[in-house]
Design an enzyme around this catalytic site. Sequence first.
Site, PDB file in Angstrom:
ATOM      1  N   GLU A 110       0.754  -1.024   0.031  1.00 19.94           N
ATOM      2  CA  GLU A 110      -0.144  -0.010   0.010  1.00 19.94           C
ATOM      3  C   GLU A 110       0.831   1.082   0.128  1.00 19.94           C
ATOM      4  OE1 GLU A 110      -4.155  -0.965   2.212  1.00 19.94           O
ATOM      5  OE2 GLU A 110      -2.346  -1.496   3.302  1.00 19.94           O
ATOM      6  N   GLU A 130      -3.273  -9.306   4.349  1.00 17.38           N
ATOM      7  CA  GLU A 130      -3.997  -9.025   5.470  1.00 17.38           C
ATOM      8  C   GLU A 130      -4.959  -9.980   6.075  1.00 17.38           C
ATOM      9  OE1 GLU A 130      -2.298  -5.066   4.064  1.00 17.38           O
ATOM     10  OE2 GLU A 130      -3.100  -6.776   3.249  1.00 17.38           O
TER      11      GLU A 130
END
Length: 256
Positions: A110, A130
């Site tokens: 990210e 995640e």
Amino acid sequence: MENRGNLVLTEKRGKIFIITINRPEVKNACDGATGMQMCQAIDAFEEDENLFVAIITGAGGTFSAGADLKAAARGEDRSTPRGGFGIMAKPPRKPIIAAIEGYAVAGGMELALSCDLIVAANNAKMGLPEVRHNLVAVGGGLFRLPKRMPYHLVMELALTADMLPAEHFHRFGVVNRLTEPGQALQTAIELAERLIVNGPTAQIATKEIIRHAYEWTEEEAWEKQKVIAQPALDSEDRKEGLKAFAEKRKPIWSGK
């Protein structure tokens, strides 16, 4: 090289600003202190009119493994004025390049997606794993990546938690340049050098228009881009660019 409490290192190379995450012992995972120092580095880049392009990289052969999960488990506050990693919610106005070696996964990916250009070693791994920990990729990956890759491939990546070779992301245009291992930073510097010959205020405006292009209808875009472009068109650098062209010389940009 300037030392910002060892967690984030910065270096000025002419008009290029190199930011290095310096926690190799935890694969450059981001805790609260690292996020704040990253935020301070991004602020310093924005405020310095002599710096035109930044590069983010990681120490020890790894870009970043994302959030420091041990710090998160302790309930540590990792928020900054610019969001996660000191950049995700509010990237700089100026161009910024990610130089990836090793792993850029979870928040590390990210972080890379917060940048405008990505250079990666051909043996690097990238992904959004995640969900393995019942976490959600809330650092921008789930809405930035679908704008850059096909929908079903992003779904597969995010829901399987796979970490894939950088070559996969290069194939779909997420990664700009693939390099041999150990060469990502040097290639990013070479790419930055191609940018700094161009007008800095125009590049700021160009980046901003492209960033908003997904949000505007074509009818809106004509007027909205004018507002963003006007400061560059009114700048000293525009006058310098035209003067240099007339005089058949290279322009000397001031960033104003």
